[in-house]
Write a protein that holds these residues in place. Structure first.
Motif, PDB file in Angstrom:
ATOM      1  N   PRO A   1       0.815  -1.217   0.000  1.00  0.00           N
ATOM      2  CA  PRO A   1       0.000   0.000   0.000  1.00  0.00           C
ATOM      3  C   PRO A   1       0.851   1.271   0.000  1.00  0.00           C
ATOM      4  O   PRO A   1       0.490   2.265  -0.646  1.00  0.00           O
ATOM      5  N   GLU A   2       1.976   1.251   0.716  1.00  0.00           N
ATOM      6  CA  GLU A   2       2.832   2.440   0.795  1.00  0.00           C
ATOM      7  C   GLU A   2       3.413   2.799  -0.574  1.00  0.00           C
ATOM      8  O   GLU A   2       3.432   3.973  -0.970  1.00  0.00           O
ATOM      9  N   ALA A   3       3.884   1.774  -1.299  1.00  0.00           N
ATOM     10  CA  ALA A   3       4.471   2.020  -2.622  1.00  0.00           C
ATOM     11  C   ALA A   3       3.421   2.518  -3.603  1.00  0.00           C
ATOM     12  O   ALA A   3       3.671   3.438  -4.400  1.00  0.00           O
ATOM     13  N   LEU A   4       2.220   1.920  -3.549  1.00  0.00           N
ATOM     14  CA  LEU A   4       1.162   2.354  -4.455  1.00  0.00           C
ATOM     15  C   LEU A   4       0.648   3.740  -4.080  1.00  0.00           C
ATOM     16  O   LEU A   4       0.284   4.534  -4.953  1.00  0.00           O
ATOM     17  N   MET A   5       0.640   4.043  -2.794  1.00  0.00           N
ATOM     18  CA  MET A   5       0.224   5.371  -2.348  1.00  0.00           C
ATOM     19  C   MET A   5       1.162   6.436  -2.918  1.00  0.00           C
ATOM     20  O   MET A   5       0.714   7.477  -3.421  1.00  0.00           O
ATOM     21  N   TYR A   6       2.456   6.152  -2.842  1.00  0.00           N
ATOM     22  CA  TYR A   6       3.430   7.104  -3.386  1.00  0.00           C
ATOM     23  C   TYR A   6       3.224   7.290  -4.887  1.00  0.00           C
ATOM     24  O   TYR A   6       3.224   8.421  -5.391  1.00  0.00           O
TER      25      TYR A   6
ATOM     26  N   ALA B   1      -7.092  -2.343 -14.571  1.00  0.00           N
ATOM     27  CA  ALA B   1      -6.853  -3.297 -15.665  1.00  0.00           C
ATOM     28  C   ALA B   1      -5.535  -4.015 -15.421  1.00  0.00           C
ATOM     29  O   ALA B   1      -4.516  -3.377 -15.150  1.00  0.00           O
ATOM     30  N   GLY B   2      -5.560  -5.335 -15.505  1.00  0.00           N
ATOM     31  CA  GLY B   2      -4.331  -6.102 -15.346  1.00  0.00           C
ATOM     32  C   GLY B   2      -3.781  -6.062 -13.946  1.00  0.00           C
ATOM     33  O   GLY B   2      -2.572  -6.143 -13.749  1.00  0.00           O
ATOM     34  N   THR B   3      -4.654  -5.973 -12.954  1.00  0.00           N
ATOM     35  CA  THR B   3      -4.194  -5.877 -11.570  1.00  0.00           C
ATOM     36  C   THR B   3      -4.360  -7.235 -10.893  1.00  0.00           C
ATOM     37  O   THR B   3      -5.485  -7.718 -10.740  1.00  0.00           O
ATOM     38  N   ALA B   4      -3.276  -7.848 -10.504  1.00  0.00           N
ATOM     39  CA  ALA B   4      -3.313  -9.157  -9.861  1.00  0.00           C
ATOM     40  C   ALA B   4      -4.022  -9.058  -8.511  1.00  0.00           C
ATOM     41  O   ALA B   4      -4.089  -7.992  -7.889  1.00  0.00           O
ATOM     42  N   ALA B   5      -4.538 -10.202  -8.052  1.00  0.00           N
ATOM     43  CA  ALA B   5      -5.297 -10.238  -6.800  1.00  0.00           C
ATOM     44  C   ALA B   5      -4.482  -9.731  -5.620  1.00  0.00           C
ATOM     45  O   ALA B   5      -5.036  -9.171  -4.668  1.00  0.00           O
ATOM     46  N   GLN B   6      -3.166  -9.900  -5.694  1.00  0.00           N
ATOM     47  CA  GLN B   6      -2.325  -9.504  -4.566  1.00  0.00           C
ATOM     48  C   GLN B   6      -2.325  -7.987  -4.340  1.00  0.00           C
ATOM     49  O   GLN B   6      -1.896  -7.509  -3.289  1.00  0.00           O
ATOM     50  N   TYR B   7      -2.819  -7.232  -5.325  1.00  0.00           N
ATOM     51  CA  TYR B   7      -2.838  -5.775  -5.187  1.00  0.00           C
ATOM     52  C   TYR B   7      -4.173  -5.244  -4.675  1.00  0.00           C
ATOM     53  O   TYR B   7      -4.335  -4.028  -4.529  1.00  0.00           O
ATOM     54  N   GLN B   8      -5.130  -6.135  -4.429  1.00  0.00           N
ATOM     55  CA  GLN B   8      -6.450  -5.683  -4.006  1.00  0.00           C
ATOM     56  C   GLN B   8      -6.382  -4.848  -2.729  1.00  0.00           C
ATOM     57  O   GLN B   8      -6.986  -3.783  -2.622  1.00  0.00           O
ATOM     58  N   THR B   9      -5.625  -5.344  -1.745  1.00  0.00           N
ATOM     59  CA  THR B   9      -5.514  -4.615  -0.477  1.00  0.00           C
ATOM     60  C   THR B   9      -4.855  -3.264  -0.674  1.00  0.00           C
ATOM     61  O   THR B   9      -5.302  -2.251  -0.109  1.00  0.00           O
ATOM     62  N   ALA B  10      -3.797  -3.215  -1.495  1.00  0.00           N
ATOM     63  CA  ALA B  10      -3.091  -1.956  -1.729  1.00  0.00           C
ATOM     64  C   ALA B  10      -4.009  -0.930  -2.387  1.00  0.00           C
ATOM     65  O   ALA B  10      -4.051   0.244  -1.987  1.00  0.00           O
ATOM     66  N   ILE B  11      -4.776  -1.364  -3.393  1.00  0.00           N
ATOM     67  CA  ILE B  11      -5.685  -0.435  -4.078  1.00  0.00           C
ATOM     68  C   ILE B  11      -6.762   0.050  -3.123  1.00  0.00           C
ATOM     69  O   ILE B  11      -7.087   1.249  -3.078  1.00  0.00           O
ATOM     70  N   SER B  12      -7.334  -0.854  -2.345  1.00  0.00           N
ATOM     71  CA  SER B  12      -8.382  -0.471  -1.390  1.00  0.00           C
ATOM     72  C   SER B  12      -7.848   0.520  -0.362  1.00  0.00           C
ATOM     73  O   SER B  12      -8.537   1.487   0.004  1.00  0.00           O
ATOM     74  N   THR B  13      -6.616   0.306   0.104  1.00  0.00           N
ATOM     75  CA  THR B  13      -6.009   1.216   1.073  1.00  0.00           C
ATOM     76  C   THR B  13      -5.816   2.602   0.476  1.00  0.00           C
ATOM     77  O   THR B  13      -6.115   3.622   1.118  1.00  0.00           O
ATOM     78  N   VAL B  14      -5.326   2.643  -0.758  1.00  0.00           N
ATOM     79  CA  VAL B  14      -5.100   3.935  -1.422  1.00  0.00           C
ATOM     80  C   VAL B  14      -6.415   4.675  -1.611  1.00  0.00           C
ATOM     81  O   VAL B  14      -6.519   5.880  -1.317  1.00  0.00           O
TER      82      VAL B  14
ATOM     83  N   ALA C   1      -9.021   4.462   0.091  1.00  0.00           N
ATOM     84  CA  ALA C   1      -9.561   4.894   1.384  1.00  0.00           C
ATOM     85  C   ALA C   1      -8.866   6.146   1.904  1.00  0.00           C
ATOM     86  O   ALA C   1      -9.451   6.916   2.667  1.00  0.00           O
ATOM     87  N   GLU C   2      -7.623   6.363   1.476  1.00  0.00           N
ATOM     88  CA  GLU C   2      -6.841   7.468   2.026  1.00  0.00           C
ATOM     89  C   GLU C   2      -6.679   8.652   1.071  1.00  0.00           C
ATOM     90  O   GLU C   2      -6.573   9.788   1.515  1.00  0.00           O
ATOM     91  N   VAL C   3      -6.617   8.385  -0.233  1.00  0.00           N
ATOM     92  CA  VAL C   3      -6.512   9.476  -1.203  1.00  0.00           C
ATOM     93  C   VAL C   3      -7.919   9.961  -1.514  1.00  0.00           C
ATOM     94  O   VAL C   3      -8.789   9.158  -1.866  1.00  0.00           O
ATOM     95  N   PRO C   4      -8.184  11.253  -1.397  1.00  0.00           N
ATOM     96  CA  PRO C   4      -9.560  11.741  -1.474  1.00  0.00           C
ATOM     97  C   PRO C   4     -10.149  11.809  -2.886  1.00  0.00           C
ATOM     98  O   PRO C   4     -10.628  12.843  -3.326  1.00  0.00           O
ATOM     99  N   MET C   5     -10.088  10.695  -3.611  1.00  0.00           N
ATOM    100  CA  MET C   5     -10.831  10.625  -4.869  1.00  0.00           C
ATOM    101  C   MET C   5     -12.292  10.358  -4.532  1.00  0.00           C
ATOM    102  O   MET C   5     -12.589   9.622  -3.591  1.00  0.00           O
ATOM    103  N   PRO C   6     -13.216  10.929  -5.286  1.00  0.00           N
ATOM    104  CA  PRO C   6     -14.647  10.778  -4.959  1.00  0.00           C
ATOM    105  C   PRO C   6     -15.184   9.409  -5.366  1.00  0.00           C
ATOM    106  O   PRO C   6     -16.106   9.287  -6.172  1.00  0.00           O
ATOM    107  N   VAL C   7     -14.608   8.349  -4.808  1.00  0.00           N
ATOM    108  CA  VAL C   7     -15.037   6.991  -5.132  1.00  0.00           C
ATOM    109  C   VAL C   7     -15.407   6.288  -3.832  1.00  0.00           C
ATOM    110  O   VAL C   7     -14.548   5.983  -3.013  1.00  0.00           O
TER     111      VAL C   7
END
Length: 289
Positions: free
Chosen positions: A173-178, A200-213, A215-221
């Motif tokens: 999550p930290e690397a993807l956040m950056y 697109a093309g995101t492996a299952a192992q990145y699900q947590t990282a994307i969800s964390t980002v 939740a913290e980056v204020p995109m309206p999603v």
């Protein structure tokens, strides 16, 4: 791409016979008769992609240089698919000559921005995933894109601006956040301005990282309502992943949508995800104000 289907989250991933051995597995396929010769199907796919690009290229002088990034992922050997590509190119009517570009995916685009920022050439991207040896959970897809440099390209009016992508250096999550924040900074753009997010093309192992980002980056999603997961709708697009998402996001902008954000990977599961931002082209009156 049928944009309406994607925006409506219509899933086309289904159990059906594969092209190479007719085993029934869950995947999506490009159109083509069930027992049609594969080279004939390929010729039709390449011809359709190039026909759409040729319409745009007619507005450019013959001497305008093109740099070609051709990416093909297939169970067919180059000796099987290259003749179809060459036939389609020769019949396309594209007058400009194309010089191949080394590399693949957004790495190649990143290198282009670093090394050829003042280049007069347009970057022509054609990506295909077709007739895979192991197609389960994957998508056949074909994409064509024409990318110009804002510093040198003035002949063709741009549809959208694609800003420098940023790759996460680790599946955390930290690397993807950056990477996400850096991609927004390249524009620069406030995260709250993002209207649509694509995966697109995101492996299952990145699900947590994307969800964390998210939740913290204020995109309206909220609760993934503004997120379109191409992997879930179509299957994993493999080598076409970033280009497919860019094409879909660009079509959305063509329909007057606002800024778009993309999380994309590729065929290499261990490769870090890319974060990419596309924004609409502002009217001249807005630019001058």
């Amino acid at each position: 791409i049928q944009l309406d289907g994607l925006l409506s989250r219509i899933e086309v991933l289904t159990s059906q016979p594969t092209r190479l051995d007719e085993a029934v597995v869950r995947h999506s396929r490009l159109s083509g008769a069930k027992h049609e010769d594969l080279e004939k199907v390929l010729l039709g796919i390449f011809s359709q992609v190039l026909a759409e690009l040729a319409q745009t290229l007619t507005h450019l002088p013959d001497e305008k240089p093109l740099a070609l990034l051709l990416e093909v992922e297939s169970g067919l050997s180059p000796g099987q698919w290259r003749p179809a590509w060459q036939r389609a190119w020769n019949a396309s009517g594209i007058r400009q000559s194309a010089v191949p570009v080394e590399g693949q995916g957004l790495v190649a685009l990143d290198q282009w921005l670093d090394q050829r920022i003042d280049d007069q050439a347009l970057l022509l991207v054609v990506a295909l995933q077709f007739a895979l040896l192991q197609p389960e959970g994957k998508a056949e897809a074909a994409v064509g894109l024409l990318l110009g440099n804002r510093l040198t390209q003035t002949t063709l009016p741009p549809i959208a601006y694609l800003h420098r992508p940023e790759q996460a250096r680790a599946p955390t999550p930290e690397a993807l956040m950056y990477a996400t924040r850096q991609a927004l900074d390249w524009v620069p753009l406030d995260a709250q301005s993002i209207e649509q997010i694509w995966r697109a093309g995101t492996a299952a192992q990145y699900q947590t990282a994307i969800s964390t980002v998210l939740a913290e980056v204020p995109m309206p999603v909220k609760h993934n309502q503004g997120l379109i997961d191409l992997d879930a709708l179509l299957g994993h697009p493999g080598t076409t992943s970033p280009w497919l998402a860019i094409a879909a996001a660009t079509q959305a902008i063509q329909r007057s949508a606002g800024p778009q954000f993309i999380f994309s990977g590729d065929s290499a599961v261990d490769a870090g995800l890319w974060s990419t931002v596309l924004v609409p082209v502002l009217p001249l009156s807005t630019k001058e104000s």
